[in-house]
Design a protein around this motif. Structure first.
Motif, PDB file in Angstrom:
ATOM      1  N   GLY A 121     -46.367 -94.346  24.600  1.00 51.25           N
ATOM      2  CA  GLY A 121     -46.851 -93.871  26.062  1.00 51.25           C
ATOM      3  C   GLY A 121     -46.653 -94.907  27.183  1.00 51.25           C
ATOM      4  N   ILE A 122     -45.955 -95.896  26.841  1.00 52.28           N
ATOM      5  CA  ILE A 122     -45.601 -96.907  27.980  1.00 52.28           C
ATOM      6  C   ILE A 122     -43.869 -96.994  28.206  1.00 52.28           C
ATOM      7  N   MET A 123     -43.215 -96.142  27.476  1.00 55.05           N
ATOM      8  CA  MET A 123     -41.826 -96.262  27.492  1.00 55.05           C
ATOM      9  C   MET A 123     -41.257 -95.687  28.857  1.00 55.05           C
ATOM     10  N   LEU A 124     -41.865 -95.298  29.827  1.00 56.44           N
ATOM     11  CA  LEU A 124     -41.566 -94.954  31.190  1.00 56.44           C
ATOM     12  C   LEU A 124     -42.563 -95.324  31.826  1.00 56.44           C
ATOM     13  N   ASP A 125     -42.573 -94.897  33.218  1.00 55.27           N
ATOM     14  CA  ASP A 125     -43.654 -95.046  34.366  1.00 55.27           C
ATOM     15  C   ASP A 125     -44.642 -94.130  34.405  1.00 55.27           C
ATOM     16  N   HIS A 126     -45.884 -94.313  34.949  1.00 53.82           N
ATOM     17  CA  HIS A 126     -46.794 -93.382  35.084  1.00 53.82           C
ATOM     18  C   HIS A 126     -47.538 -93.588  36.485  1.00 53.82           C
ATOM     19  N   PRO A 127     -46.959 -92.777  37.424  1.00 50.49           N
ATOM     20  CA  PRO A 127     -47.517 -92.812  38.768  1.00 50.49           C
ATOM     21  C   PRO A 127     -48.651 -91.943  38.918  1.00 50.49           C
ATOM     22  N   GLU A 128     -49.071 -91.125  37.872  1.00 51.53           N
ATOM     23  CA  GLU A 128     -50.408 -90.223  37.844  1.00 51.53           C
ATOM     24  C   GLU A 128     -51.474 -91.114  37.343  1.00 51.53           C
ATOM     25  N   ARG A 129     -52.772 -90.620  37.490  1.00 51.12           N
ATOM     26  CA  ARG A 129     -53.955 -91.517  37.106  1.00 51.12           C
ATOM     27  C   ARG A 129     -53.730 -91.650  35.609  1.00 51.12           C
ATOM     28  N   THR A 130     -53.881 -92.754  34.901  1.00 48.44           N
ATOM     29  CA  THR A 130     -53.674 -93.133  33.656  1.00 48.44           C
ATOM     30  C   THR A 130     -54.820 -94.141  33.195  1.00 48.44           C
ATOM     31  N   LEU A 131     -55.316 -93.717  32.016  1.00 47.76           N
ATOM     32  CA  LEU A 131     -56.390 -94.329  31.754  1.00 47.76           C
ATOM     33  C   LEU A 131     -56.264 -94.887  29.941  1.00 47.76           C
ATOM     34  N   VAL A 132     -56.717 -95.917  29.923  1.00 46.39           N
ATOM     35  CA  VAL A 132     -56.474 -96.729  28.653  1.00 46.39           C
ATOM     36  C   VAL A 132     -57.701 -96.743  27.683  1.00 46.39           C
ATOM     37  N   LYS A 176     -56.297-107.178  33.365  1.00 39.83           N
ATOM     38  CA  LYS A 176     -56.438-106.001  32.800  1.00 39.83           C
ATOM     39  C   LYS A 176     -57.062-105.037  33.379  1.00 39.83           C
ATOM     40  N   SER A 177     -56.793-103.537  33.308  1.00 40.40           N
ATOM     41  CA  SER A 177     -57.426-102.509  33.910  1.00 40.40           C
ATOM     42  C   SER A 177     -57.404-101.283  32.987  1.00 40.40           C
ATOM     43  N   ASN A 178     -58.408-100.466  33.055  1.00 41.12           N
ATOM     44  CA  ASN A 178     -58.453 -99.210  31.928  1.00 41.12           C
ATOM     45  C   ASN A 178     -58.181 -98.080  32.896  1.00 41.12           C
ATOM     46  N   ASP A 179     -58.063 -98.103  34.188  1.00 42.96           N
ATOM     47  CA  ASP A 179     -58.029 -96.816  35.038  1.00 42.96           C
ATOM     48  C   ASP A 179     -56.983 -97.243  35.991  1.00 42.96           C
ATOM     49  N   SER A 180     -55.835 -96.602  36.313  1.00 44.50           N
ATOM     50  CA  SER A 180     -54.949 -96.809  37.300  1.00 44.50           C
ATOM     51  C   SER A 180     -55.303 -96.406  38.681  1.00 44.50           C
ATOM     52  N   SER A 181     -56.568 -95.611  38.843  1.00 41.42           N
ATOM     53  CA  SER A 181     -57.117 -95.320  40.014  1.00 41.42           C
ATOM     54  C   SER A 181     -57.965 -96.343  40.516  1.00 41.42           C
ATOM     55  N   LYS A 182     -58.264 -97.414  39.627  1.00 36.69           N
ATOM     56  CA  LYS A 182     -59.220 -98.266  40.269  1.00 36.69           C
ATOM     57  C   LYS A 182     -58.235 -99.683  40.430  1.00 36.69           C
ATOM     58  N   ALA A 183     -57.478 -99.913  39.554  1.00 40.31           N
ATOM     59  CA  ALA A 183     -56.658-101.163  39.698  1.00 40.31           C
ATOM     60  C   ALA A 183     -55.393-101.046  38.708  1.00 40.31           C
ATOM     61  N   PRO A 184     -54.388-101.588  38.904  1.00 40.58           N
ATOM     62  CA  PRO A 184     -53.048-101.167  38.148  1.00 40.58           C
ATOM     63  C   PRO A 184     -53.344-101.383  36.637  1.00 40.58           C
ATOM     64  N   ILE A 185     -52.574-100.659  35.775  1.00 41.22           N
ATOM     65  CA  ILE A 185     -52.539-101.040  34.561  1.00 41.22           C
ATOM     66  C   ILE A 185     -51.147-101.622  34.201  1.00 41.22           C
ATOM     67  N   PHE A 186     -50.143-101.097  34.998  1.00 42.02           N
ATOM     68  CA  PHE A 186     -48.924-101.845  34.595  1.00 42.02           C
ATOM     69  C   PHE A 186     -48.352-102.495  35.945  1.00 42.02           C
ATOM     70  N   PHE A 187     -47.577-103.433  35.691  1.00 45.44           N
ATOM     71  CA  PHE A 187     -47.340-104.589  36.661  1.00 45.44           C
ATOM     72  C   PHE A 187     -45.782-104.738  36.688  1.00 45.44           C
ATOM     73  N   GLU A 188     -45.009-103.981  35.972  1.00 43.25           N
ATOM     74  CA  GLU A 188     -43.537-103.912  36.151  1.00 43.25           C
ATOM     75  C   GLU A 188     -43.261-102.363  36.268  1.00 43.25           C
ATOM     76  N   SER A 189     -42.076-102.029  36.701  1.00 45.65           N
ATOM     77  CA  SER A 189     -41.810-100.767  36.856  1.00 45.65           C
ATOM     78  C   SER A 189     -40.021-100.745  36.457  1.00 45.65           C
ATOM     79  N   TYR A 190     -39.780 -99.652  35.751  1.00 43.56           N
ATOM     80  CA  TYR A 190     -38.608 -99.428  35.133  1.00 43.56           C
ATOM     81  C   TYR A 190     -37.255 -99.479  36.387  1.00 43.56           C
TER      82      TYR A 190
END
Length: 385
Positions: A228-239, A367-381
């Motif tokens: 699930g982390i092989m590409l980017d997720h601009p949509e809302r993502t939850l961990v 760390k964040s578990n909800d991308s709508s509240k704080a970033p989950i990923f800090f790097e982009s492809y």
């Protein structure tokens, strides 16, 4: 391993409640994404899910793993799912004109709502070849097939709202089909859920269709996600929390569930963050053309050796290793040279790009578990190819 409830427990707890009594939720979406992997055929159309699952148990019980068999048995006994009518089943496995491993199931949730479930990657070499194409190309044939399927079901059931779900590559199809669909179809979709789907390249995520429908998209990844982390997720993502080891977290059946929703983790584990960092460095260091040459050569070698199922490498370790060795030695010398060059590039990438190996190295990336509240990923492809 600490015991926590999962989707199979949810089937036992909440399986007696109809969708009118308790509306569709993310755990339902994961379960209905999972059943797309069952070995259905076209004869199930018009039957109930209970009847289809009973047939699977009668014909294939011996070949189902324990999780899948338990899930199928529980579905038969669950009033919430058992009486759902199967409106369509489509399955295609094609090597030409482009690799395609595709299956989709359409169910009637109620008189006004249908659900489309896209299957993820199975064990076929064709399916894995299709996945690898995503590593060096932002387009695969299955994306078009998934969009066409969504539009066909929308046209066939004109008065129905639509849920879409899928796991792994099926999750990719769920969101991709929504983003690529006609606007009149987009407007009828309630939500598109992806469970540990690999994500999207910016060239697609920046499209008008994706932006228009992004509020209907949601992705769930386990805390030690790899796929699930092989590409980017601009949509809302939850961990999501999982008590299983990393390599067993890909299936949502191993994720933790509360009453009728997934239990969120604190965020991605250190291992998942390291893997994502390494994948980004790999893809940015090695041109798409070279990645494409390698994967194409590998799957051509599989074809030349009549290898059609990836299980040949996993069911018996010694035999699998021997077979893989034959694949490599069966490559043309020029292709083996490309593979050697890629290994050197991978090594050089790791050497030149520091890979963090402790949580302390991520101190600036909380760390964040909800991308709508704080970033989950800090790097982009940020693919340039």
């Amino acid at each position: 391993m600490d015991k926590m409830a999962g989707p199979l427990d949810y089937l036992r707890w909440r399986g007696d409640l109809s969708f009118k009594q308790k509306q569709y939720n993310s755990v339902d979406g994961a379960i209905l994404a999972s059943i797309a992997y069952l070995p259905f055929d076209g004869s199930i159309v018009g039957h109930s899910l209970k009847e289809a699952c009973e047939r699977i148990l009668a014909l294939y019980s011996g070949s189902l793993d324990l999780h899948r068999k338990t899930e199928t048995r529980l579905l038969v006994k669950s009033p919430r799912f058992a009486d759902l009518k199967i409106l369509d089943w489509t399955s295609r496995l094609e090597a030409e004109p482009a690799p395609l491993q595709f299956a989709a199931l359409t169910l009637q949730l109620d008189e006004n709502t249908i659900l489309i479930s896209f299957r993820g990657t199975d064990s076929s070499v064709v399916g894995w070849n299709e996945d690898m194409i995503m590593n060096y190309s932002y387009q695969i044939y299955g994306q078009t097939v998934a969009r066409d399927y969504l539009e066909a079901m929308a046209d066939k059931f004109k008065n129905c709202k639509i849920y879409i779900t899928g796991h792994s590559k099926g999750g990719h199809y769920a969101i991709h089909s929504l983003a690529a669909a006609r606007y009149d179809v987009q407007d009828r979709v309630i939500s598109a859920l992806s469970f540990d789907g690999p994500g999207y390249r910016s060239v697609f995520a920046e499209s008008t269709g994706f932006k228009r429908a992004i509020d209907k998209m949601r992705t769930y990844v386990p805390e030690s996600s790899v796929f699930g982390i092989m590409l980017d997720h601009p949509e809302r993502t939850l961990v999501v929390k999982s008590v299983y080891p990393m390599m067993h977290q890909h299936t949502p059946l191993n994720w933790s569930v509360g009453r009728d929703s997934f239990v969120l983790a604190e965020g991605l584990t250190t291992s998942a963050r390291i893997i994502r960092h390494a994948l980004i460095q790999f893809n940015q260091s090695i041109p798409a053309e070279k990645r494409g040459q390698l994967w194409s050569a590998i799957f051509l070698a599989f074809e030349n050796m009549d290898i059609t199922d990836m299980n040949v490498f996993t069911e018996h370790r010694i035999r699998g290793t021997w077979t893989l060795g034959k694949v490599v030695m069966g490559m043309d010398p020029e292709v083996r040279q490309v593979a050697t060059e890629m290994i050197k590039l991978i090594y050089q990438s790791a050497k030149n790009n520091y890979l963090p190996f402790s949580e302390g190295d991520f101190s600036a990336c909380p760390k964040s578990n909800d991308s709508s509240k704080a970033p989950i990923f800090f790097e982009s492809y940020n693919f340039k190819d």
